[in-house]
Design a protein around this motif. Structure first.
Motif, PDB file in Angstrom:
ATOM      1  N   TYR A  25      55.713  37.366  18.841  1.00  0.00           N
ATOM      2  CA  TYR A  25      55.369  36.491  17.723  1.00  0.00           C
ATOM      3  C   TYR A  25      53.877  36.570  17.452  1.00  0.00           C
TER       4      TYR A  25
ATOM      5  N   SER B 141      51.044  34.660  15.026  1.00  0.00           N
ATOM      6  CA  SER B 141      50.849  33.465  14.218  1.00  0.00           C
ATOM      7  C   SER B 141      50.125  33.782  12.914  1.00  0.00           C
TER       8      SER B 141
ATOM      9  N   TYR C  35      57.225  38.251  13.134  1.00  0.00           N
ATOM     10  CA  TYR C  35      58.092  38.545  14.275  1.00  0.00           C
ATOM     11  C   TYR C  35      58.231  40.049  14.429  1.00  0.00           C
TER      12      TYR C  35
ATOM     13  N   GLY D  25      62.702  31.115   8.457  1.00  0.00           N
ATOM     14  CA  GLY D  25      61.568  30.232   8.649  1.00  0.00           C
ATOM     15  C   GLY D  25      61.355  29.321   7.459  1.00  0.00           C
TER      16      GLY D  25
ATOM     17  N   ASP E  91      60.908  27.446  12.749  1.00  0.00           N
ATOM     18  CA  ASP E  91      61.936  28.473  12.924  1.00  0.00           C
ATOM     19  C   ASP E  91      63.320  27.865  12.939  1.00  0.00           C
TER      20      ASP E  91
ATOM     21  N   ARG F 230      56.754  26.179  15.171  1.00  0.00           N
ATOM     22  CA  ARG F 230      55.956  27.310  15.638  1.00  0.00           C
ATOM     23  C   ARG F 230      54.460  27.066  15.465  1.00  0.00           C
ATOM     24  N   ASN F 231      54.072  26.610  14.283  1.00  0.00           N
ATOM     25  CA  ASN F 231      52.651  26.404  13.977  1.00  0.00           C
ATOM     26  C   ASN F 231      52.476  25.085  13.243  1.00  0.00           C
TER      27      ASN F 231
ATOM     28  N   THR G 262      49.661  26.789  18.302  1.00  0.00           N
ATOM     29  CA  THR G 262      50.201  28.097  17.950  1.00  0.00           C
ATOM     30  C   THR G 262      51.363  28.431  18.844  1.00  0.00           C
ATOM     31  N   LYS G 263      51.451  27.742  19.990  1.00  0.00           N
ATOM     32  CA  LYS G 263      52.541  28.008  20.912  1.00  0.00           C
ATOM     33  C   LYS G 263      53.546  26.869  20.837  1.00  0.00           C
TER      34      LYS G 263
ATOM     35  N   SER H  15      57.148  27.931  21.788  1.00  0.00           N
ATOM     36  CA  SER H  15      58.368  28.717  21.888  1.00  0.00           C
ATOM     37  C   SER H  15      58.618  29.096  23.324  1.00  0.00           C
TER      38      SER H  15
END
Length: 279
Positions: free
Chosen positions: A134, A136, A140, A215, A237, A248-249, A272-273, A275
């Motif tokens: 992934y 940001s 993907y 998304g 997501d 996700r963000n 940003t994380k 997942s």
């Protein structure tokens, strides 16, 4: 050749040279010095779309690395507003890959609006299988790693990432039921983030992508005492197998701050994380 024709040819040559120079400058990828002081930034009115676009460019694409082989890529970021972000957190690798080297800044910096930044990295495939990388926001890479032959890379990027929400909706409309579910996902995330409880919240969600990693983008306005307090933009997501959604963000514009009301707050990415890849 008479004098007037010579003068005309010289003028044409000068015009062509200037046109080429302007074209080269417009195509240049800028990597200016990153700034970290909010006071140095030119801020913008809050906008109703994803504030930054990302791209990944892999060497050898669409072929991927064999097991224990490395592959290099360029991570390109193009913000449409001044944006505070930790670039190093923008690339989330699964357990099948590790970094070998990179020049991703680890400090929290401000990327300037309407400029393009590029960062280089080399990663190594350490496990066979299908993995998802992934980048940001909204990029993907499905990477298939084999032991005895070249792998395969599939890249999905967010189309119309820097266009207004009503254009993004042309990809696919969000129903009221979907928007309510996405709003619940966003509010659950805010609860875990320990955000304040707002007197009123307004949501507006759009479809960012309908490919193999669906998304959504949701903007949220939070009001307290009838005054705009914060604005958020969520990149969310959807897992096609479980139908579960995941943040996700998250980008935030803080209007109310300890130093007073900000008419044009700087956009700041606050996560940003979020997942399984980041575990």
């Amino acid at each position: 050749m008479n004098r007037s024709i010579k003068i005309l040819l010289v003028l044409i040559a000068v015009f062509v040279t200037l046109a080429l120079a302007v074209t080269v400058l417009s195509l240049t990828v800028f990597v200016p010095e990153l700034t970290s002081d909010k006071e140095e930034c030119v801020t913008d009115s809050v906008i109703a779309h994803l504030p930054i676009r990302a791209n990944l460019h892999f060497s050898g694409f669409p072929k991927g690395p064999v097991l224990n082989e490395t592959v290099s890529f360029v991570y390109v970021l193009a913000p449409s507003v001044d944006l505070k972000v930790n670039v190093s957190e923008g690339i989330v690798l699964p357990e099948g890959f590790v970094f070998v080297e990179n020049n991703l800044p680890t400090n929290r910096s401000t990327l300037s609006k309407d400029k393009r930044y590029q960062f280089n990295a080399t990663i190594k495939a350490v496990k066979t299988g299908k993995w998802t990388i992934y980048a940001s926001p909204g990029v993907y890479v499905d990477a298939y790693v084999f032991e005895d032959r070249k792998g395969v890379l599939r890249i999905q990027e967010v189309p119309f990432a820097t266009q207004p929400a009503y254009i993004a909706q042309r990809i696919g409309n969000v129903s009221k039921e979907q928007q309510d579910a996405l709003a619940d996902t966003a509010k659950d995330w805010l609860s875990g983030y320990d955000a304040i409880e707002y007197e009123k919240e307004e949501f507006n969600c759009s479809t960012l992508s309908l490919a193999w990693h669906p998304g959504y983008g949701c903007e949220m306005f939070g009001y307290s005492n009838s005054t705009l307090y914060d604005k958020y933009y969520f990149v969310i997501d959807e897992d096609l197998h479980t139908n579960e959604t995941m943040v996700r963000n998250v980008y935030r514009w803080a209007y109310q701050t300890p130093s007073g009301y900000q008419q044009k707050p700087v956009c700041e990415e606050i996560t940003t994380k979020g997942s399984e890849n980041s575990e």
